[in-house]
Design an enzyme around this catalytic site. Structure first.
Site, PDB file in Angstrom:
ATOM      1  N   LYS A   1     107.010  67.073  26.465  1.00  0.00           N
ATOM      2  CA  LYS A   1     106.035  67.004  25.362  1.00  0.00           C
ATOM      3  C   LYS A   1     105.300  68.341  25.226  1.00  0.00           C
ATOM      4  O   LYS A   1     105.094  68.850  24.124  1.00  0.00           O
ATOM      5  CB  LYS A   1     105.017  65.884  25.622  1.00  0.00           C
TER       6      LYS A   1
ATOM      7  N   GLU B   1     111.681  55.366  33.732  1.00  0.00           N
ATOM      8  CA  GLU B   1     110.508  56.248  33.747  1.00  0.00           C
ATOM      9  C   GLU B   1     109.583  55.959  34.923  1.00  0.00           C
ATOM     10  O   GLU B   1     108.931  56.866  35.443  1.00  0.00           O
ATOM     11  CB  GLU B   1     109.705  56.056  32.446  1.00  0.00           C
TER      12      GLU B   1
ATOM     13  N   HIS C   1     134.726  44.223  27.240  1.00  0.00           N
ATOM     14  CA  HIS C   1     135.951  44.888  26.794  1.00  0.00           C
ATOM     15  C   HIS C   1     135.809  46.407  26.819  1.00  0.00           C
ATOM     16  O   HIS C   1     136.627  47.115  26.234  1.00  0.00           O
ATOM     17  CB  HIS C   1     136.323  44.371  25.403  1.00  0.00           C
TER      18      HIS C   1
HETATM   19  O1  PA5 Z   1     105.684  54.937  28.795  1.00  0.00           O
HETATM   20  C1  PA5 Z   1     105.218  55.955  28.354  1.00  0.00           C
HETATM   21  O2  PA5 Z   1     104.097  56.375  28.705  1.00  0.00           O
HETATM   22  C2  PA5 Z   1     105.953  56.794  27.322  1.00  0.00           C
HETATM   23  O3  PA5 Z   1     107.269  56.399  27.150  1.00  0.00           O
HETATM   24  C3  PA5 Z   1     105.234  56.692  25.989  1.00  0.00           C
HETATM   25  O4  PA5 Z   1     105.216  55.359  25.556  1.00  0.00           O
HETATM   26  C4  PA5 Z   1     105.884  57.566  24.922  1.00  0.00           C
HETATM   27  O5  PA5 Z   1     106.028  58.870  25.370  1.00  0.00           O
HETATM   28  C5  PA5 Z   1     105.041  57.558  23.647  1.00  0.00           C
HETATM   29  O6  PA5 Z   1     103.728  57.996  23.947  1.00  0.00           O
HETATM   30  P1  PA5 Z   1     102.511  57.675  22.998  1.00  0.00           P
HETATM   31  O7  PA5 Z   1     102.343  56.196  22.952  1.00  0.00           O
HETATM   32  O8  PA5 Z   1     101.362  58.367  23.617  1.00  0.00           O
HETATM   33  O9  PA5 Z   1     102.864  58.218  21.652  1.00  0.00           O
END
Ligand code: PA5
Length: 462
Positions: free
Chosen positions: A432, A290, A319
């Site tokens: 989202k 990410e 394996h």
């Molecule tokens: O790293 C990030 O920002 C995302 O992966 C969030 O952790 C994930 O989308 C969950 O978001 P939130 O904590 O707002 O529910």
């Protein structure tokens, strides 16, 4: 202290796919600039995470004590969250609690059973309800934004069931919220309902939040030594403050990975040789995937960067994957995680009258695992495939804190070397928003129209 062995990243070991030592000198300015960028922004903007390990022991003890009611009363403790709001607790629980924690008799567990519910599969939700007794189950609802559909959906379902089972007053006591104070839907609900609420700092992004209450509250609820966890994070922070790449393992491995990426190694495989560290590959994968995949750089110029994280587990995946890693495309860099001293040792019998297996007799599973890791490293070395090894002396709260902090610093340095914004995730946000639009959420009408305008043809369906 975590050790880093990058011999097999160098051309002297793996030939033309390795890094030439003279590159360090050529890239000196680039490395210094990246280090300074991370260092200069400590505690600022989205880099508030770097200051989280500065939390005092009395604050940590405070959180630990606040969770005493869970440790004393809960038969089950459930984390509701996703992505950065789940992978920290999950990877720590798996590393530090008994490997079959939930299957142990209560007396031997010394902590509630745990469940990290990071998906909304209806069968999984039903299955959870089949194995927990709501009267003795406590839920930690974690969401930085307070808006994530998956987490809010889980909360709605479970809170209703809690109220039916326990009545409204008692139900409230079974919900612990971790979210940004003053923002988001969950915060508003928590205020209205009077849930015990823990904060996430404004400038702490999900995947960098494990040392905030996102990780600390669940750890405290499960009786994990949060002071040692943070001590480990502090130790790695100190090493990450070193401007010299030769004494800064996170900066070194970030540089090596970025150079490998620029040399066509588009895949980063994380391969722990310890079941307890299996979910560290997930934690790393989210951070790496990410944070580093971006279409524009910090100067606003178009770019295409990002190394695809892949998970593997030693020895299991020897394996299934090692053939690919040794003879497939030269597009991977492999990180091994090694543990020197396991918490247990199991010996193979040497007096059972079975003669054919004499090469195994009297050796320990610990030795076998270690030899297999060395053997895999050798096979990759021989095939000219770049790889490096992170070694933990043993798995404990301190080394886990170090490892998690190492992953975060490595990612931050890599983002700075690539000159991209490590902390945004426009691709995730788009999904989202589209989900909100499908659900008919107010304010997302234009997004729905945009989605409905997408044309598909029966010609390309079967
Ligand atoms: O790293 C990030 O920002 C995302 O992966 C969030 O952790 C994930 O989308 C969950 O978001 P939130 O904590 O707002 O529910």
């Amino acid at each position: 202290m975590i050790k880093l062995d990058y011999n097999f990243m160098m051309d002297t070991a793996v030939g033309k796919h390795g890094l030439k030592a003279k590159e360090f000198a050529k890239d000196e300015k680039r490395i210094t600039t990246a280090f300074e960028m991370v260092n200069r922004n400590r505690g600022k903007g989205w880099q508030e995470w770097t200051e989280l390990p500065l939390v005092s022991v009395s604050e940590l003890n405070g959180i630990y004590n606040e969770m005493q009611f869970v440790r004393e009363n809960a038969e089950s403790f459930v984390v509701l969250g996703i992505g950065g709001s789940a992978l920290g607790p999950l990877s720590i629980f798996n590393a530090l609690l008994h490997f079959r924690h939930n299957d142990l008799p209560k007396k031997k567990r010394n902590a509630p059973k745990y469940f990290v519910e990071d998906n909304i599969d209806p069968e999984r939700m039903k299955a959870l309800l089949d194995v927990v007794d709501l009267r003795t189950t406590y839920f930690n609802v974690i969401t930085k934004s307070g808006e994530t559909s998956e987490t809010l959906a889980q909360f709605l379902i479970l809170y209703k069931l809690l109220k039916q089972e326990l009545g409204p007053n008692e139900a409230k006591k079974h919900i612990i919220v971790t979210t940004t104070i003053g923002k988001g839907t969950l915060y508003k609900i928590a205020q209205k309902e009077g849930f015990l609420t823990f904060p996430i700092g404004e400038g702490v992004g999900g995947r960098f939040s494990v040392f905030s209450s996102v990780g600390l509250v669940p750890c405290a609820a499960m009786g994990i030594d949060v002071v040692e966890l943070i001590n480990g994070a502090k130790a790695m922070t100190d090493r990450s403050l070193q401007p010299n790449i030769n004494t800064n393992p996170a900066l070194m491995s970030a540089y090596l990975q970025v150079k490998a990426f620029e040399d066509g190694k588009n895949i980063s495989v994380m391969m722990p040789y310890a079941d307890s560290l299996k979910f560290m590959a997930d934690f790393y994968g989210q951070l790496w995937g990410e944070s580093l995949a971006k279409l524009v750089d910090l100067d606003g110029k178009a770019t295409v960067v990002g190394q695809t994280p892949a998970k593997a587990l030693g020895v299991t995946d020897q394996h299934s994957q090692i053939q690919l890693y040794t003879e497939g495309p030269f597009d991977k860099v492999i990180t091994f995680i090694e543990v020197e001293k396991f918490r247990d040792s199991v010996i193979m019998p040497h007096d059972d009258g079975v003669d054919a297996c004499c090469f195994l007799k009297g050796k320990t599973l610990n030795q076998l695992l270690s030899y297999e890791m060395q053997a895999t490293r050798f096979a990759l070395y021989k095939a000219g495939r770049p790889n490096f090894t992170i070694t933990l002396d043993k798995v404990n709260a301190f080394s886990v804190g170090e490892l998690l902090a190492y992953f975060m610093y490595q990612t931050a340095f890599a983002g700075a070397l690539l000159n991209i914004d490590t902390y945004n995730q426009p691709g995730v946000e788009e999904g989202k928003k589209a989900t909100f639009a499908y659900l008919g959420r107010k304010g997302y009408e234009d997004k729905l129209a945009e989605m409905q305008a997408v044309k598909t043809s029966k010609e390309f369906m079967m």
